[in-house]
Design a protein around this motif. Structure first.
Motif, short mmCIF file in Angstrom:
data_model
loop_
_atom_site.label_atom_id
_atom_site.label_comp_id
_atom_site.label_asym_id
_atom_site.label_seq_id
_atom_site.Cartn_x
_atom_site.Cartn_y
_atom_site.Cartn_z
N LEU A 34 0.88 -1.22 0.06
CA LEU A 34 0.04 0.12 0.05
C LEU A 34 0.79 1.09 -0.17
N ALA A 35 2.14 1.33 0.82
CA ALA A 35 2.99 2.24 0.80
C ALA A 35 3.44 2.48 -0.74
N ARG A 36 3.85 1.50 -1.68
CA ARG A 36 4.26 1.61 -2.89
C ARG A 36 3.05 2.33 -3.65
N LEU A 37 1.66 2.13 -3.51
CA LEU A 37 0.77 2.86 -4.22
C LEU A 37 0.42 4.28 -3.68
N GLY A 38 1.17 4.54 -2.58
CA GLY A 38 0.94 6.07 -1.93
C GLY A 38 -0.25 6.05 -0.91
N VAL A 39 -0.66 4.81 -0.49
CA VAL A 39 -1.79 5.02 0.38
C VAL A 39 -0.97 5.05 1.80
N PRO A 40 -1.65 5.94 2.78
CA PRO A 40 -0.94 5.95 4.05
C PRO A 40 -1.04 4.81 4.94
N THR A 41 -0.15 4.70 5.81
CA THR A 41 -0.50 3.55 6.68
C THR A 41 -1.55 3.47 7.52
N GLY A 42 -1.91 4.51 7.94
CA GLY A 42 -2.98 4.80 8.72
C GLY A 42 -4.37 4.26 8.18
N LEU A 43 -4.45 4.32 6.88
CA LEU A 43 -5.67 4.09 6.05
C LEU A 43 -5.89 2.52 5.90
N MET A 44 -4.65 1.79 6.14
CA MET A 44 -4.51 0.30 5.91
C MET A 44 -5.78 -0.33 6.62
N ARG A 45 -5.81 -0.28 7.96
CA ARG A 45 -6.77 -0.94 8.70
C ARG A 45 -8.05 -0.33 8.50
N VAL A 46 -8.24 0.71 8.21
CA VAL A 46 -9.67 1.45 7.80
C VAL A 46 -10.12 0.72 6.64
N ILE A 47 -9.47 0.35 5.63
CA ILE A 47 -9.65 -0.02 4.29
C ILE A 47 -10.19 -1.54 4.60
N GLY A 48 -9.24 -2.19 5.40
CA GLY A 48 -9.31 -3.56 5.57
C GLY A 48 -10.74 -3.60 6.41
N GLY A 49 -11.04 -3.02 7.42
CA GLY A 49 -12.27 -2.92 7.91
C GLY A 49 -13.45 -2.60 7.23
N LEU A 50 -13.24 -1.99 6.44
CA LEU A 50 -14.69 -1.69 5.27
C LEU A 50 -14.62 -2.80 4.41
N GLU A 51 -13.74 -3.67 4.00
CA GLU A 51 -13.73 -4.68 3.36
C GLU A 51 -14.72 -5.88 4.20
N ILE A 52 -14.10 -5.94 5.31
CA ILE A 52 -14.81 -6.99 6.35
C ILE A 52 -16.35 -6.64 6.32
N VAL A 53 -16.59 -5.35 6.78
CA VAL A 53 -17.88 -5.07 6.90
C VAL A 53 -18.48 -5.29 5.84
N GLY A 54 -18.08 -4.92 4.71
CA GLY A 54 -18.85 -5.03 3.37
C GLY A 54 -18.99 -6.61 3.10
N ALA A 55 -18.17 -7.37 3.33
CA ALA A 55 -18.32 -8.91 3.36
C ALA A 55 -19.33 -9.55 4.27
N VAL A 56 -19.58 -8.94 5.31
CA VAL A 56 -20.68 -9.18 6.31
C VAL A 56 -21.71 -8.98 5.72
N GLY A 57 -21.94 -7.40 5.25
CA GLY A 57 -23.30 -6.97 4.69
C GLY A 57 -23.55 -7.83 3.64
#
Length: 117
Positions: A34-57
Protein backbone atom coordinates in the motif's frame (compact mmCIF):
# COMPACT_ATOMS: atom_id res chain seq x y z
CA UNK A 1 -32.02 -14.26 -10.10
CA UNK A 2 -31.65 -14.95 -6.38
CA UNK A 3 -29.28 -17.85 -6.99
CA UNK A 4 -26.94 -15.68 -9.07
CA UNK A 5 -27.06 -12.95 -6.42
CA UNK A 6 -26.40 -15.46 -3.64
CA UNK A 7 -23.47 -17.09 -5.43
CA UNK A 8 -21.85 -13.75 -6.28
CA UNK A 9 -22.47 -12.41 -2.77
CA UNK A 10 -20.86 -15.41 -1.09
CA UNK A 11 -17.87 -15.44 -3.46
CA UNK A 12 -17.35 -11.70 -3.02
CA UNK A 13 -17.70 -12.04 0.75
CA UNK A 14 -14.95 -14.65 0.76
CA UNK A 15 -12.72 -12.53 -1.47
CA UNK A 16 -13.18 -9.36 0.58
CA UNK A 17 -12.72 -11.21 3.86
CA UNK A 18 -9.48 -12.65 2.53
CA UNK A 19 -8.35 -9.22 1.35
CA UNK A 20 -9.43 -7.42 4.52
CA UNK A 21 -7.85 -9.51 7.26
CA UNK A 22 -4.20 -8.91 6.23
CA UNK A 23 -4.91 -5.17 6.25
CA UNK A 24 -6.68 -5.21 9.61
CA UNK A 25 -3.95 -7.33 11.19
CA UNK A 26 -1.27 -4.92 9.93
CA UNK A 27 0.79 -7.37 7.87
CA UNK A 28 4.12 -5.85 6.85
CA UNK A 29 3.82 -7.09 3.25
CA UNK A 30 0.42 -5.40 2.90
CA UNK A 31 1.74 -2.17 4.43
CA UNK A 32 4.66 -2.18 1.98
CA UNK A 33 2.38 -2.79 -1.00
CA UNK A 34 0.00 0.00 0.00
CA UNK A 35 2.90 2.37 0.69
CA UNK A 36 4.19 1.69 -2.82
CA UNK A 37 0.78 2.83 -4.10
CA UNK A 38 0.90 5.98 -1.99
CA UNK A 39 -1.73 4.89 0.55
CA UNK A 40 -0.98 6.19 4.06
CA UNK A 41 -0.30 3.43 6.60
CA UNK A 42 -3.09 4.71 8.83
CA UNK A 43 -5.68 3.95 6.15
CA UNK A 44 -4.66 0.31 5.83
CA UNK A 45 -6.74 -0.87 8.79
CA UNK A 46 -9.67 1.35 7.78
CA UNK A 47 -9.72 -0.12 4.28
CA UNK A 48 -9.46 -3.66 5.66
CA UNK A 49 -12.27 -2.98 8.12
CA UNK A 50 -14.49 -1.64 5.35
CA UNK A 51 -13.80 -4.74 3.28
CA UNK A 52 -14.75 -7.04 6.15
CA UNK A 53 -17.88 -5.06 7.06
CA UNK A 54 -18.87 -5.09 3.39
CA UNK A 55 -18.38 -8.86 3.25
CA UNK A 56 -20.65 -9.31 6.28
CA UNK A 57 -23.18 -6.99 4.66
CA UNK A 58 -23.22 -9.08 1.50
CA UNK A 59 -24.02 -12.24 3.44
CA UNK A 60 -26.64 -10.62 5.68
CA UNK A 61 -28.03 -9.00 2.54
CA UNK A 62 -29.21 -12.40 1.37
CA UNK A 63 -31.95 -12.04 4.02
CA UNK A 64 -32.18 -8.24 4.20
CA UNK A 65 -32.08 -7.20 0.55
CA UNK A 66 -31.51 -3.49 1.07
CA UNK A 67 -28.41 -4.21 3.14
CA UNK A 68 -27.02 -6.42 0.38
CA UNK A 69 -27.49 -3.67 -2.19
CA UNK A 70 -25.83 -1.11 0.11
CA UNK A 71 -22.91 -3.44 0.87
CA UNK A 72 -22.32 -4.26 -2.80
CA UNK A 73 -22.48 -0.58 -3.75
CA UNK A 74 -20.12 0.35 -0.94
CA UNK A 75 -17.64 -2.29 -2.00
CA UNK A 76 -17.92 -1.18 -5.64
CA UNK A 77 -17.09 2.38 -4.57
CA UNK A 78 -14.19 1.13 -2.46
CA UNK A 79 -12.84 -0.79 -5.45
CA UNK A 80 -13.32 2.23 -7.73
CA UNK A 81 -11.04 4.08 -5.34
CA UNK A 82 -8.59 1.18 -5.42
CA UNK A 83 -8.50 1.17 -9.22
CA UNK A 84 -7.97 4.94 -9.25
CA UNK A 85 -5.14 4.55 -6.73
CA UNK A 86 -3.46 1.88 -8.85
CA UNK A 87 -3.75 4.05 -11.96
CA UNK A 88 -2.47 7.16 -10.15
CA UNK A 89 0.53 5.17 -8.88
CA UNK A 90 1.14 3.93 -12.44
CA UNK A 91 0.83 0.33 -11.29
CA UNK A 92 0.93 -2.47 -13.83
CA UNK A 93 -2.21 -3.87 -15.41
CA UNK A 94 -1.53 -7.10 -13.53
CA UNK A 95 -1.53 -5.19 -10.25
CA UNK A 96 -4.70 -3.26 -11.10
CA UNK A 97 -6.73 -6.17 -12.49
CA UNK A 98 -7.85 -7.75 -9.17
CA UNK A 99 -9.35 -4.46 -7.98
CA UNK A 100 -11.01 -3.94 -11.37
CA UNK A 101 -12.52 -7.44 -11.34
CA UNK A 102 -13.85 -6.94 -7.81
CA UNK A 103 -15.30 -3.57 -8.87
CA UNK A 104 -17.18 -5.13 -11.77
CA UNK A 105 -18.41 -8.10 -9.72
CA UNK A 106 -19.55 -5.82 -6.89
CA UNK A 107 -21.46 -3.61 -9.34
CA UNK A 108 -23.11 -6.64 -10.97
CA UNK A 109 -24.05 -8.00 -7.53
CA UNK A 110 -25.54 -4.65 -6.55
CA UNK A 111 -27.56 -4.59 -9.77
CA UNK A 112 -28.86 -8.11 -9.32
CA UNK A 113 -29.73 -7.50 -5.68
CA UNK A 114 -31.51 -4.26 -6.58
CA UNK A 115 -33.61 -5.99 -9.22
CA UNK A 116 -34.51 -8.70 -6.69
CA UNK A 117 -35.94 -6.19 -4.18
Amino acid sequence: MFIATAVLSVLLALAFTGAGFPKVSGKDEMAAQLARLGVPTGLMRVIGGLEIVGAVGLVVGLWVGVLGVAAALGLALLMAGAVATHIKARDTAKGTLPSLVLLVLSAVTASLALVAL
